[in-house]
Design a protein around this motif. Structure first.
Motif, PDB file in Angstrom:
ATOM      1  N   SER A  46       0.825  -1.216   0.000  1.00  0.00           N
ATOM      2  CA  SER A  46       0.000   0.000   0.000  1.00  0.00           C
ATOM      3  C   SER A  46       0.854   1.259   0.000  1.00  0.00           C
ATOM      4  N   GLY A  47       2.178   1.115   0.201  1.00  0.00           N
ATOM      5  CA  GLY A  47       2.990   2.304   0.424  1.00  0.00           C
ATOM      6  C   GLY A  47       4.362   2.242  -0.205  1.00  0.00           C
ATOM      7  N   ARG A  48       5.381   2.541   0.632  1.00  0.00           N
ATOM      8  CA  ARG A  48       6.716   2.772   0.059  1.00  0.00           C
ATOM      9  C   ARG A  48       7.358   1.504  -0.488  1.00  0.00           C
ATOM     10  N   GLY A  49       7.086   0.345   0.145  1.00  0.00           N
ATOM     11  CA  GLY A  49       7.568  -0.902  -0.440  1.00  0.00           C
ATOM     12  C   GLY A  49       9.028  -1.219  -0.198  1.00  0.00           C
ATOM     13  N   SER A  50       9.546  -0.890   0.982  1.00  0.00           N
ATOM     14  CA  SER A  50      10.948  -1.261   1.222  1.00  0.00           C
ATOM     15  C   SER A  50      11.098  -2.766   1.451  1.00  0.00           C
ATOM     16  N   ASN A  51      10.119  -3.387   2.092  1.00  0.00           N
ATOM     17  CA  ASN A  51      10.169  -4.853   2.204  1.00  0.00           C
ATOM     18  C   ASN A  51      10.016  -5.507   0.832  1.00  0.00           C
ATOM     19  N   MET A  52       9.135  -4.934   0.027  1.00  0.00           N
ATOM     20  CA  MET A  52       8.985  -5.403  -1.354  1.00  0.00           C
ATOM     21  C   MET A  52      10.345  -5.384  -2.062  1.00  0.00           C
ATOM     22  N   THR A  53      11.069  -4.287  -1.918  1.00  0.00           N
ATOM     23  CA  THR A  53      12.370  -4.172  -2.578  1.00  0.00           C
ATOM     24  C   THR A  53      13.334  -5.243  -2.057  1.00  0.00           C
TER      25      THR A  53
ATOM     26  N   LEU B 212       2.258 -10.201   1.945  1.00  0.00           N
ATOM     27  CA  LEU B 212       1.778  -8.875   2.325  1.00  0.00           C
ATOM     28  C   LEU B 212       2.976  -8.090   2.842  1.00  0.00           C
ATOM     29  N   ALA B 213       3.165  -6.896   2.303  1.00  0.00           N
ATOM     30  CA  ALA B 213       4.324  -6.094   2.708  1.00  0.00           C
ATOM     31  C   ALA B 213       3.863  -4.644   2.857  1.00  0.00           C
ATOM     32  N   GLY B 214       3.365  -4.332   4.038  1.00  0.00           N
ATOM     33  CA  GLY B 214       2.804  -2.998   4.243  1.00  0.00           C
ATOM     34  C   GLY B 214       1.502  -2.833   3.482  1.00  0.00           C
ATOM     35  N   PHE B 215       0.718  -3.905   3.436  1.00  0.00           N
ATOM     36  CA  PHE B 215      -0.590  -3.862   2.755  1.00  0.00           C
ATOM     37  C   PHE B 215      -1.622  -3.509   3.816  1.00  0.00           C
TER      38      PHE B 215
ATOM     39  N   ASN C 280       2.798 -12.485   6.047  1.00  0.00           N
ATOM     40  CA  ASN C 280       2.745 -11.068   6.404  1.00  0.00           C
ATOM     41  C   ASN C 280       3.962 -10.753   7.256  1.00  0.00           C
ATOM     42  N   ILE C 281       4.402  -9.493   7.184  1.00  0.00           N
ATOM     43  CA  ILE C 281       5.447  -9.055   8.115  1.00  0.00           C
ATOM     44  C   ILE C 281       4.864  -7.991   9.016  1.00  0.00           C
ATOM     45  N   HIS C 282       5.167  -8.132  10.307  1.00  0.00           N
ATOM     46  CA  HIS C 282       4.645  -7.195  11.301  1.00  0.00           C
ATOM     47  C   HIS C 282       5.818  -6.658  12.123  1.00  0.00           C
ATOM     48  N   PRO C 283       5.866  -5.343  12.338  1.00  0.00           N
ATOM     49  CA  PRO C 283       7.028  -4.769  13.019  1.00  0.00           C
ATOM     50  C   PRO C 283       6.911  -4.835  14.542  1.00  0.00           C
ATOM     51  N   ALA C 284       6.892  -6.028  15.068  1.00  0.00           N
ATOM     52  CA  ALA C 284       6.882  -6.240  16.525  1.00  0.00           C
ATOM     53  C   ALA C 284       7.165  -7.714  16.786  1.00  0.00           C
TER      54      ALA C 284
ATOM     55  N   VAL D 226      14.367  -1.650  13.368  1.00  0.00           N
ATOM     56  CA  VAL D 226      13.504  -2.811  13.087  1.00  0.00           C
ATOM     57  C   VAL D 226      13.421  -3.047  11.578  1.00  0.00           C
ATOM     58  N   LEU D 227      13.358  -1.969  10.803  1.00  0.00           N
ATOM     59  CA  LEU D 227      13.183  -2.123   9.353  1.00  0.00           C
ATOM     60  C   LEU D 227      14.356  -2.881   8.733  1.00  0.00           C
ATOM     61  N   ALA D 228      15.572  -2.580   9.192  1.00  0.00           N
ATOM     62  CA  ALA D 228      16.738  -3.308   8.669  1.00  0.00           C
ATOM     63  C   ALA D 228      16.588  -4.806   8.944  1.00  0.00           C
ATOM     64  N   LEU D 229      16.052  -5.124  10.105  1.00  0.00           N
ATOM     65  CA  LEU D 229      15.806  -6.526  10.461  1.00  0.00           C
ATOM     66  C   LEU D 229      14.704  -7.131   9.583  1.00  0.00           C
ATOM     67  N   GLU D 230      13.663  -6.355   9.322  1.00  0.00           N
ATOM     68  CA  GLU D 230      12.580  -6.831   8.453  1.00  0.00           C
ATOM     69  C   GLU D 230      13.140  -7.260   7.102  1.00  0.00           C
ATOM     70  N   HIS D 231      14.062  -6.443   6.585  1.00  0.00           N
ATOM     71  CA  HIS D 231      14.617  -6.717   5.260  1.00  0.00           C
ATOM     72  C   HIS D 231      15.499  -7.962   5.272  1.00  0.00           C
TER      73      HIS D 231
HETATM   74  C1  GRF Z   1       6.733  -2.385   7.647  1.00  0.00           C
HETATM   75  O1  GRF Z   1       7.186  -1.899   8.879  1.00  0.00           O
HETATM   76  C2  GRF Z   1       5.960  -3.651   7.819  1.00  0.00           C
HETATM   77  O2  GRF Z   1       6.423  -4.434   8.865  1.00  0.00           O
HETATM   78  C3  GRF Z   1       4.588  -3.142   8.132  1.00  0.00           C
HETATM   79  O3  GRF Z   1       4.420  -2.023   7.321  1.00  0.00           O
HETATM   80  C4  GRF Z   1       5.696  -1.456   7.022  1.00  0.00           C
HETATM   81  C5  GRF Z   1       5.800  -1.421   5.536  1.00  0.00           C
HETATM   82  O4  GRF Z   1       6.992  -0.777   5.121  1.00  0.00           O
HETATM   83  N1  GRF Z   1       3.608  -4.182   7.921  1.00  0.00           N
HETATM   84  P1  GRF Z   1       7.468  -0.931   3.612  1.00  0.00           P
HETATM   85  O5  GRF Z   1       6.302  -0.465   2.734  1.00  0.00           O
HETATM   86  O6  GRF Z   1       7.812  -2.359   3.381  1.00  0.00           O
HETATM   87  O7  GRF Z   1       8.648  -0.026   3.492  1.00  0.00           O
END
Ligand code: GRF
Length: 221
Positions: free
Chosen positions: A11-18, A89-92, A110-114, A173-178
């Motif tokens: 739905s947004g910037r898509g850094s996890n997508m990248t 799902l990546a920020g959907f 899905n990824i959740h930041p917690a 956290v975002l660096a860890l998500e990636h």
């Molecule tokens: C991430 O923090 C993800 O965990 C959450 O939404 C954010 C999406 O960021 N569900 P991005 O669009 O992947 O940059």
């Protein structure tokens, strides 16, 4: 094994997508990113995906008004047209109905930041700081009808520093998500993740650098 055709919903910037697109550039990676699908025409990630040479689609939830099922049927049609096998799902930012979830049993991540099950929902970084926890993190899980629940595939932790701001913690956290989202997709796309009694069991060898992010229930090595 052919690479699994994977769609990323954003739905947004898509850094996890990248991060997932980057991981899938490796021909040995077991998933190929066949589609990026957004519910918002202005999602930054759409352009990023197109720039990376990935097919994109957009299903604008607003054109369906309150008819959530009609929106999801449209999503499902696009996914089927593209012969998608796994959904990430990546920020959907839409809540999905039990009907849609049931179309993708153990095939939607899905990824959740917690550190689930702590801090479900939004604004997790601020809430973690306010709660005074010393550790926070990110979790990749299979999607079930209840939001931010479902068997945990991968999870990582970061420290919370006394002087942390929500933004500083979010970046950590975002660096860890990636790191953990490509790992989780790799395992699912290789059919190495099985759910037993509501928990993920991972089969096959796990390298020491990955083990820290995977459930204690890892199967026979
Ligand atoms: C991430 O923090 C993800 O965990 C959450 O939404 C954010 C999406 O960021 N569900 P991005 O669009 O992947 O940059």
């Amino acid at each position: 094994m052919p690479r699994k055709r994977t769609a990323i919903l954003i739905s947004g910037r898509g850094s996890n997508m990248t991060a997932l697109i980057e991981a899938a550039r490796d021909r040995d990676y077991p998933a190929e990113i066949a589609l990026v699908l957004s519910n918002r025409p202005d999602a930054d990630g759409l352009q990023r995906a197109a720039d990376a040479g990935i097919e994109t689609a957009m299903v604008d939830h607003r054109t369906f008004g309150k008819d959530r099922l009609a929106f999801e049927r449209a999503l499902q049609d696009v996914l089927l047209q593209h012969r998608i096998e796994i959904v990430c799902l990546a920020g959907f930012m839409r809540i999905l109905t039990a009907w849609f979830v049931a179309q993708w049993p153990e095939r939607m991540l899905n990824i959740h930041p917690a550190l689930l099950p702590a801090f479900k929902g939004l604004d997790t970084h601020r809430r973690a700081i306010e709660a005074g926890v010393t550790e926070h993190g990110a979790t990749v899980h299979f999607v079930v009808p209840e939001m931010d629940s479902g068997p945990i595939i991968a999870q990582g932790r970061v420290p919370v520093h006394p002087d942390d701001t929500a933004a500083a913690l979010a970046a950590r956290v975002l660096a860890l998500e990636h790191r953990i989202y490509p790992l989780a997709l790799k395992l699912v796309a290789s059919d190495r993740v099985h759910v037993t009694n509501g928990r993920c069991v991972i089969t096959g060898a796990i390298g020491p650098e990955d083990a820290a992010y995977l459930p204690a229930l890892a199967g026979p090595q």
